[in-house]
Design an enzyme around this catalytic site. Structure first.
Site, PDB file in Angstrom:
ATOM      1  N   GLU A 165       0.908  -0.989  -0.098  1.00  0.00           N
ATOM      2  CA  GLU A 165       0.011   0.215  -0.186  1.00  0.00           C
ATOM      3  C   GLU A 165       0.759   1.223   0.070  1.00  0.00           C
ATOM      4  OE1 GLU A 165      -4.362  -1.385   1.786  1.00  0.00           O
ATOM      5  OE2 GLU A 165      -2.960  -0.733   3.280  1.00  0.00           O
ATOM      6  N   CYS A 215       3.669   8.624   1.103  1.00  0.00           N
ATOM      7  CA  CYS A 215       4.255   7.425   2.085  1.00  0.00           C
ATOM      8  C   CYS A 215       4.240   6.325   1.172  1.00  0.00           C
ATOM      9  CB  CYS A 215       3.213   7.262   3.328  1.00  0.00           C
ATOM     10  SG  CYS A 215       3.564   6.118   4.338  1.00  0.00           S
ATOM     11  N   CYS A 247       6.074  -6.876   7.254  1.00  0.00           N
ATOM     12  CA  CYS A 247       7.288  -6.218   8.127  1.00  0.00           C
ATOM     13  C   CYS A 247       7.577  -7.391   9.162  1.00  0.00           C
ATOM     14  CB  CYS A 247       6.772  -5.038   8.620  1.00  0.00           C
ATOM     15  SG  CYS A 247       8.178  -4.222   9.983  1.00  0.00           S
ATOM     16  N   CYS A 254       6.016  -4.900  15.753  1.00  0.00           N
ATOM     17  CA  CYS A 254       5.717  -3.791  16.851  1.00  0.00           C
ATOM     18  C   CYS A 254       4.193  -4.085  17.061  1.00  0.00           C
ATOM     19  CB  CYS A 254       5.864  -2.548  16.292  1.00  0.00           C
ATOM     20  SG  CYS A 254       7.603  -2.043  15.978  1.00  0.00           S
ATOM     21  N   CYS A 303       0.948  -1.899  15.783  1.00  0.00           N
ATOM     22  CA  CYS A 303       0.937  -1.816  14.230  1.00  0.00           C
ATOM     23  C   CYS A 303       0.530  -2.928  13.501  1.00  0.00           C
ATOM     24  CB  CYS A 303       2.609  -1.462  13.850  1.00  0.00           C
ATOM     25  SG  CYS A 303       2.546  -1.271  12.017  1.00  0.00           S
ATOM     26  N   CYS A 357      -1.316   6.036  10.024  1.00  0.00           N
ATOM     27  CA  CYS A 357      -0.127   5.728  10.469  1.00  0.00           C
ATOM     28  C   CYS A 357      -0.501   4.352  11.429  1.00  0.00           C
ATOM     29  CB  CYS A 357       0.389   6.382  11.438  1.00  0.00           C
ATOM     30  SG  CYS A 357       1.936   5.813  12.065  1.00  0.00           S
TER      31      CYS A 357
END
Length: 360
Positions: free
Chosen positions: A89, A102, A109, A113, A116, A336
């Site tokens: 994305e 962005c 990933c 975290c 997230c 975010c």
């Protein structure tokens, strides 16, 4: 050969290797990055024989657009197919004085975290240079830049899916194309790389680049940061701040931006704010306070605006430049921490290893 994988130096090497003049690289890059042309037959200042050779021996495939969504606040999000198993994305955030794109650096990933959404889906692979720079090219095309010749994207942040410093070589080459006058020509200060704290990568980047650096901090002590950002167990705060100071010195004293997502009852108390103020006292720092953006299955909730304002005030009173980042695009899951794409995960946790000093 995918021409989008080549920075200016590699492009020149490619043409001189064919016994062509180096200026052919300049011509092709201007067609591709300034005019948005990828059809070699349309590159009319190249000889017919060279156009035929390029058409037969090179290609310029880009990620393909699966879908596009537009938020009520004008934010646009593209879901881009990069292979049969993975889609990433990319998000454009328009503002009065600038337009920020962005972009993603990995499919998924591996850092996991806990706050997230991207990290929850695991990790598939690094993106190639072409897949990283291709996001910028496609966004420029969709936003009408090539047709109007007006700069619409003024800032680029590597804050999308993935940890950029775990895809170091490809990210650095893509950044070179973003900042190269023959590429997209953005100033170093208008390009920001965000990292969860890969210390060897920060040190290595300080020797290769002068772009802006942002660090996902989210806690002022190792015990809490170990929980929120597991890579802290490998690179604790003391080592992270040392690397950040080194990066600031390498960029002439430019401040490091520390990102801090506020999680209700976890890291948002007045004591947390004071601890963060003490940690960053005397450090060349700016703090971005981030409103938490919920996602399915999360254990966290958003801090109140009253708590957010009190937290910010303590940092400001301590002399630290602090802003609360405005949430954009959350109605289309473009804010975010909400990017997920479609990832066929091959690994659930990071495989980090020390990086040798020096540039890619």
């Amino acid at each position: 050969m995918n021409l989008f994988d080549l920075d200016q130096a590699a492009m020149r090497d490619y043409f001189t290797g064919m016994e062509e003049k180096p200026f052919r690289a300049t011509q092709v890059m201007k067609w591709v990055y300034h005019q948005g042309v990828t059809d070699f037959e349309a590159m009319t200042d190249l000889s017919k024989s060279l156009r035929d050779h390029l058409a037969g021996n090179t290609d310029s495939p880009l990620p393909s657009i699966i879908s596009e969504k537009t938020s009520t606040d004008g934010t646009r999000k593209w879901l881009l197919q990069v292979d049969d198993d993975n889609a990433i994305e990319t998000v454009f955030i328009p503002e009065t004085s600038r337009g920020t794109l962005c972009i993603s650096s990995q499919a998924g990933c591996a850092l996991n975290c806990t706050f997230c959404s991207t990290g929850k889906q695991g990790y598939s692979r690094n993106l190639s240079v072409a897949e990283i720079i291709g996001q910028v090219w496609l966004a420029n095309k969709q936003l009408g830049h090539f047709a109007s010749r007006k700069r619409i994207i003024s800032n680029i942040v590597l804050m999308g899916m993935g940890e950029p410093l775990l895809n170091f070589d490809n990210v650095v080459k893509a950044v070179e194309l973003i900042t190269d006058d023959l590429g997209f020509g953005l100033a170093n200060k208008r390009v920001t790389l965000s990292t969860a704290g890969i210390v060897p990568g920060i040190i290595k980047l300080s020797e290769c680049s002068r772009i802006s650096l942002a660090v996902s901090l989210h806690a002022a002590n190792d015990a809490l940061r170990d929980e929120l950002v597991p890579i802290n167990r490998t690179y604790p705060i003391r080592k992270l701040l040392s690397a950040c100071r080194r990066y600031s010195e390498a960029t002439g004293g430019e401040p490091i931006t520390f990102e801090y997502v506020l999680l209700k009852g976890v890291n948002d108390s007045l004591a947390d704010a004071r601890e963060l103020a003490r940690l960053l006292k005397g450090f060349p720092a700016k703090v971005n306070l981030i409103i938490f953006n919920p996602f399915p299955g999360t254990e966290y909730s958003r801090s109140s605006m009253e708590t957010t304002d009190l937290f910010r005030d303590i940092l400001v009173q301590s002399g630290i430049i602090t802003i609360t980042r405005k949430t954009r695009g959350d109605d289309i899951n473009a804010a975010c921490g909400q990017l997920v794409g479609r990832v066929k995960a091959r690994a659930a946790r990071s495989q980090t290893r020390p990086m040798a000093n020096g540039c890619a």
